[in-house]
Design an enzyme around this catalytic site. Structure first.
Site, PDB file in Angstrom:
ATOM      1  CG  ASP A   1     -14.925 -38.477 -55.342  1.00 47.02           C
ATOM      2  OD1 ASP A   1     -13.930 -39.100 -54.896  1.00 47.02           O
ATOM      3  OD2 ASP A   1     -15.867 -39.028 -55.940  1.00 47.02           O
TER       4      ASP A   1
ATOM      5  CE  LYS B   1     -19.582 -49.483 -43.848  1.00 52.23           C
ATOM      6  NZ  LYS B   1     -20.080 -49.177 -42.532  1.00 52.23           N
TER       7      LYS B   1
ATOM      8  CB  SER C   1      -9.672 -52.712 -41.183  1.00 52.63           C
ATOM      9  OG  SER C   1     -10.295 -53.964 -41.147  1.00 52.63           O
TER      10      SER C   1
ATOM     11  CB  THR D   1      -9.201 -56.736 -42.991  1.00 53.94           C
ATOM     12  OG1 THR D   1      -8.922 -55.367 -43.240  1.00 53.94           O
ATOM     13  CG2 THR D   1     -10.672 -56.899 -42.772  1.00 53.94           C
TER      14      THR D   1
ATOM     15  CE1 TYR E   1     -12.356 -51.444 -46.171  1.00 52.99           C
ATOM     16  CE2 TYR E   1     -12.004 -53.413 -44.857  1.00 52.99           C
ATOM     17  CZ  TYR E   1     -12.209 -52.057 -44.940  1.00 52.99           C
ATOM     18  OH  TYR E   1     -12.256 -51.309 -43.793  1.00 52.99           O
TER      19      TYR E   1
ATOM     20  CE  LYS F   1      -9.864 -49.015 -44.777  1.00 54.50           C
ATOM     21  NZ  LYS F   1     -10.015 -47.592 -44.521  1.00 54.50           N
TER      22      LYS F   1
ATOM     23  CG  LEU G   1     -24.196 -59.927 -37.821  1.00 57.20           C
ATOM     24  CD1 LEU G   1     -24.962 -61.015 -38.566  1.00 57.20           C
ATOM     25  CD2 LEU G   1     -23.257 -60.563 -36.795  1.00 57.20           C
TER      26      LEU G   1
HETATM   27  P1  NAD Z   1     -19.219 -45.392 -44.043  1.00 59.06           P
HETATM   28  O1  NAD Z   1     -19.439 -45.933 -45.396  1.00 59.06           O
HETATM   29  O2  NAD Z   1     -20.397 -45.140 -43.180  1.00 59.06           O
HETATM   30  O3  NAD Z   1     -18.373 -44.032 -44.110  1.00 59.06           O
HETATM   31  C1  NAD Z   1     -17.386 -43.832 -45.092  1.00 59.06           C
HETATM   32  C2  NAD Z   1     -17.681 -42.477 -45.722  1.00 59.06           C
HETATM   33  O4  NAD Z   1     -16.698 -42.183 -46.714  1.00 59.06           O
HETATM   34  C3  NAD Z   1     -19.041 -42.439 -46.412  1.00 59.06           C
HETATM   35  O5  NAD Z   1     -19.770 -41.347 -45.905  1.00 59.06           O
HETATM   36  C4  NAD Z   1     -18.712 -42.248 -47.886  1.00 59.06           C
HETATM   37  O6  NAD Z   1     -19.685 -41.467 -48.551  1.00 59.06           O
HETATM   38  C5  NAD Z   1     -17.358 -41.574 -47.814  1.00 59.06           C
HETATM   39  N1  NAD Z   1     -16.487 -41.759 -48.987  1.00 59.06           N
HETATM   40  C6  NAD Z   1     -16.171 -42.925 -49.595  1.00 59.06           C
HETATM   41  N2  NAD Z   1     -15.346 -42.692 -50.625  1.00 59.06           N
HETATM   42  C7  NAD Z   1     -15.119 -41.339 -50.656  1.00 59.06           C
HETATM   43  C8  NAD Z   1     -14.363 -40.484 -51.500  1.00 59.06           C
HETATM   44  N3  NAD Z   1     -13.688 -40.964 -52.543  1.00 59.06           N
HETATM   45  N4  NAD Z   1     -14.358 -39.158 -51.248  1.00 59.06           N
HETATM   46  C9  NAD Z   1     -15.076 -38.660 -50.207  1.00 59.06           C
HETATM   47  N5  NAD Z   1     -15.829 -39.425 -49.381  1.00 59.06           N
HETATM   48  C10 NAD Z   1     -15.847 -40.759 -49.612  1.00 59.06           C
HETATM   49  O7  NAD Z   1     -18.195 -46.371 -43.301  1.00 59.06           O
HETATM   50  P2  NAD Z   1     -17.716 -46.384 -41.788  1.00 59.06           P
HETATM   51  O8  NAD Z   1     -18.194 -47.647 -41.209  1.00 59.06           O
HETATM   52  O9  NAD Z   1     -18.007 -45.105 -41.140  1.00 59.06           O
HETATM   53  O10 NAD Z   1     -16.162 -46.545 -42.013  1.00 59.06           O
HETATM   54  C11 NAD Z   1     -15.274 -45.451 -41.909  1.00 59.06           C
HETATM   55  C12 NAD Z   1     -13.859 -45.951 -42.129  1.00 59.06           C
HETATM   56  O11 NAD Z   1     -13.557 -46.963 -41.182  1.00 59.06           O
HETATM   57  C13 NAD Z   1     -13.608 -46.586 -43.492  1.00 59.06           C
HETATM   58  O12 NAD Z   1     -12.303 -46.252 -43.891  1.00 59.06           O
HETATM   59  C14 NAD Z   1     -13.682 -48.069 -43.214  1.00 59.06           C
HETATM   60  O13 NAD Z   1     -12.944 -48.815 -44.148  1.00 59.06           O
HETATM   61  C15 NAD Z   1     -13.066 -48.127 -41.840  1.00 59.06           C
HETATM   62  N6  NAD Z   1     -13.469 -49.286 -41.061  1.00 59.06           N
HETATM   63  C16 NAD Z   1     -14.804 -49.524 -40.893  1.00 59.06           C
HETATM   64  C17 NAD Z   1     -15.193 -50.631 -40.161  1.00 59.06           C
HETATM   65  C18 NAD Z   1     -16.651 -50.978 -40.016  1.00 59.06           C
HETATM   66  O14 NAD Z   1     -16.973 -52.141 -39.802  1.00 59.06           O
HETATM   67  N7  NAD Z   1     -17.576 -50.033 -40.114  1.00 59.06           N
HETATM   68  C19 NAD Z   1     -14.226 -51.441 -39.554  1.00 59.06           C
HETATM   69  C20 NAD Z   1     -12.871 -51.161 -39.767  1.00 59.06           C
HETATM   70  C21 NAD Z   1     -12.507 -50.068 -40.513  1.00 59.06           C
HETATM   71  C1  WQD Z   2     -19.638 -60.132 -39.381  1.00 61.70           C
HETATM   72  C2  WQD Z   2     -19.943 -61.615 -39.327  1.00 61.70           C
HETATM   73  C3  WQD Z   2     -20.151 -62.660 -41.486  1.00 61.70           C
HETATM   74  C4  WQD Z   2     -23.679 -60.493 -42.768  1.00 61.70           C
HETATM   75  C5  WQD Z   2     -15.153 -56.725 -41.867  1.00 61.70           C
HETATM   76  C6  WQD Z   2     -13.823 -56.235 -41.373  1.00 61.70           C
HETATM   77  C7  WQD Z   2     -13.998 -55.396 -40.142  1.00 61.70           C
HETATM   78  C8  WQD Z   2     -15.032 -54.393 -40.417  1.00 61.70           C
HETATM   79  C9  WQD Z   2     -16.320 -54.979 -40.830  1.00 61.70           C
HETATM   80  C10 WQD Z   2     -13.940 -52.915 -42.019  1.00 61.70           C
HETATM   81  C11 WQD Z   2     -19.141 -62.401 -40.359  1.00 61.70           C
HETATM   82  C12 WQD Z   2     -21.456 -62.700 -40.743  1.00 61.70           C
HETATM   83  C13 WQD Z   2     -22.628 -60.957 -42.005  1.00 61.70           C
HETATM   84  C14 WQD Z   2     -24.743 -61.393 -43.083  1.00 61.70           C
HETATM   85  C15 WQD Z   2     -23.612 -63.109 -41.841  1.00 61.70           C
HETATM   86  N1  WQD Z   2     -14.832 -53.532 -41.487  1.00 61.70           N
HETATM   87  N2  WQD Z   2     -22.582 -62.236 -41.551  1.00 61.70           N
HETATM   88  N3  WQD Z   2     -24.652 -62.661 -42.592  1.00 61.70           N
HETATM   89  O1  WQD Z   2     -16.776 -58.994 -42.621  1.00 61.70           O
HETATM   90  O2  WQD Z   2     -16.549 -59.586 -40.150  1.00 61.70           O
HETATM   91  O3  WQD Z   2     -15.723 -57.513 -40.892  1.00 61.70           O
HETATM   92  O4  WQD Z   2     -16.058 -55.679 -42.058  1.00 61.70           O
HETATM   93  O5  WQD Z   2     -12.761 -52.922 -41.976  1.00 61.70           O
HETATM   94  O6  WQD Z   2     -12.808 -54.761 -39.811  1.00 61.70           O
HETATM   95  O7  WQD Z   2     -12.994 -57.324 -41.051  1.00 61.70           O
HETATM   96  O8  WQD Z   2     -18.145 -57.763 -40.865  1.00 61.70           O
HETATM   97  O9  WQD Z   2     -20.493 -57.320 -40.317  1.00 61.70           O
HETATM   98  O10 WQD Z   2     -19.904 -58.123 -42.635  1.00 61.70           O
HETATM   99  O11 WQD Z   2     -19.731 -59.699 -40.733  1.00 61.70           O
HETATM  100  O12 WQD Z   2     -23.570 -64.291 -41.458  1.00 61.70           O
HETATM  101  O13 WQD Z   2     -25.696 -61.060 -43.792  1.00 61.70           O
HETATM  102  O14 WQD Z   2     -21.316 -61.791 -39.679  1.00 61.70           O
HETATM  103  O15 WQD Z   2     -19.916 -63.897 -42.138  1.00 61.70           O
HETATM  104  O16 WQD Z   2     -18.786 -63.606 -39.768  1.00 61.70           O
HETATM  105  P1  WQD Z   2     -16.781 -58.587 -41.206  1.00 61.70           P
HETATM  106  P2  WQD Z   2     -19.643 -58.151 -41.173  1.00 61.70           P
END
Ligand code: NAD
Ligand code: WQD
Length: 339
Positions: free
Chosen positions: A59, A86, A127, A129, A152, A156, A202
């Site tokens: 962790d 995330k 991200s 974001t 969140y 980032k 989504l």
């Molecule tokens: P995910 O939740 O599938 O993977 C993240 C992993 O980190 C998980 O396995 C979780 O158990 C682990 N984790 C969380 N906190 C921890 C800690 N304190 N110590 C050790 N492990 C820990 O998410 P993902 O979609 O694979 O995202 C990976 C990265 O990409 C994240 O940093 C997320 O913010 C970033 N990101 C994701 C998205 C997306 O939409 N999936 C978009 C942009 C950025």
């Molecule tokens: C996508 C679209 C929702 C769920 C953020 C970050 C991006 C990435 C993912 C981490 C949005 C709509 C969703 C639902 C819906 N993560 N939606 N009903 O919030 O766009 O993206 O998280 O960094 O970088 O910006 O992703 O998949 O949650 O949503 O209508 O039940 O789907 O409003 O427009 P998001 P999401």
């Protein structure tokens, strides 16, 4: 052989990246606290690559755990830092949980690495974001980080600053942040895919509605200033995104980076509305999706999509898959889920 430490890589993006790294001849060491992923991801990686990566349950909120790990592994040359919570909406309700986990993890990891006696190529999961509410589209890297609309997003943005400032003082660390847009889909082998312990995203919700695990999907608002009123996002195929990490890591390792700290948008470069995603999903799955329009979700923005020229030119990276294919693999994974 040198090792690449992957934090959070039993998770969605990390597990797909582990596969790409192994298939490109790299050795990986995975750490995760399993707060949002399952250990079976390692079996999936093995079924694809023939190699079950070394794993430790750690962790990152606890610095002693990462210091102990680094004291036992002296052959780490790269770190790809995925571990984080995330969800935009959850972070608004539980800001401290997000600040604590995401910032402490980044700071503890970098702090431990600042005393590591080997050059480190560090790649960070950032991200889109970080751009906040963009004043023009598509977003380009030379636009300043804005004001993210959620804790969140702020974690980032702050992590990017922490990395930038660390790199400027510790010359043995060079870093790249990849600013992902919305990754979706599953590995084409269907041995790994998105399998979180919980989700608010989504596409995994859509697949669960289609298979009958949920009765409907709520569409959060249809009164945005977009063509059909629903928010527009840039959906990027998971394997295209995973490949970008291999390129970023190798760029640093081979000293091809132009600055000590660089950052790139990783998206498809075009936007789709929520309703367009639902319609495309219905087409590829042959299932009717039960959806209901409800109020906007706090923290959501109207539209964002990437300008990817910098990644195209500098990283020689280009996405290779379109929305239909991404959604098809997400659906096939839901039907064939192994964990
Ligand atoms: P995910 O939740 O599938 O993977 C993240 C992993 O980190 C998980 O396995 C979780 O158990 C682990 N984790 C969380 N906190 C921890 C800690 N304190 N110590 C050790 N492990 C820990 O998410 P993902 O979609 O694979 O995202 C990976 C990265 O990409 C994240 O940093 C997320 O913010 C970033 N990101 C994701 C998205 C997306 O939409 N999936 C978009 C942009 C950025
Ligand atoms: C996508 C679209 C929702 C769920 C953020 C970050 C991006 C990435 C993912 C981490 C949005 C709509 C969703 C639902 C819906 N993560 N939606 N009903 O919030 O766009 O993206 O998280 O960094 O970088 O910006 O992703 O998949 O949650 O949503 O209508 O039940 O789907 O409003 O427009 P998001 P999401």
């Amino acid at each position: 052989m040198a090792k690449i430490l992957l934090t959070g890589a039993t998770g969605y993006i990390g597990s797909h990246t582990a596969v790409e790294l192994i298939q490109n001849g790299h050795e990986v060491l995975i750490i995760d606290n399993l707060s949002n992923s399952k250990i079976q991801a390692l079996d999936g990686i093995k079924r694809i690559t023939g190699i079950r990566p070394e794993f430790e349950q750690i962790d990152l909120r606890y610095k002693d755990q990462i210091l102990d790990l680094l004291s036992r592994h002296k052959d780490i040359e790269g770190v790809i830092h995925f571990a984080a919570f995330k969800f935009v909406s959850e972070s608004i309700q539980q800001p401290l949980k997000y600040y604590e986990n995401n910032l402490f993890s980044s700071i503890n990891l970098l702090s431990a690495l600042s005393n590591y006696n080997k050059p480190i190529s560090f790649v960070f999961s950032s991200s889109c974001t970080v751009y906040g509410i963009p004043d023009r589209l598509p977003v380009v890297e030379d636009m300043p980080m804005g004001e993210p609309t959620s804790p969140y997003g702020k974690t980032k943005m702050l992590s990017e600053y922490v990395i930038m400032d660390t790199v400027s003082q510790f010359p043995h660390i060079k870093a790249i942040s990849l600013r992902y847009f919305n990754p979706i889909g599953a590995h084409p082998s269907l041995e790994i895919g998105e399998s979180p312990l919980k989700t608010f995203n989504l596409v995994p919700i859509l697949t669960e509605v289609a298979i009958g695990k949920r009765k409907e999907i709520l569409v959060f608002g249809n009164d945005y200033p977009t063509p059909d009123g629903t928010p527009v996002r840039d959906y990027i195929y998971i394997q295209d995104l995973a490949r970008a990490h291999v390129i970023a890591y190798e760029r640093l390792k081979n000293k091809k980076n132009k600055k000590d700290y660089e950052y790139f948008n990783i998206g498809l470069g075009r936007g789709y509305s929520v309703l367009e995603v639902i319609k495309t999903f219905e087409k590829v799955s042959g299932r009717k999706i039960n959806y209901r329009i409800v109020d906007r979700r706090p923290g959501d923005i109207a539209a964002i999509y990437a300008d990817t020229k910098l990644a195209n030119n500098e990283l020689e990276w280009k996405p290779e898959h379109e929305l239909e294919f991404m959604l098809k693999t997400a659906w096939e994974w839901e039907i064939n889920k192994k964990f």
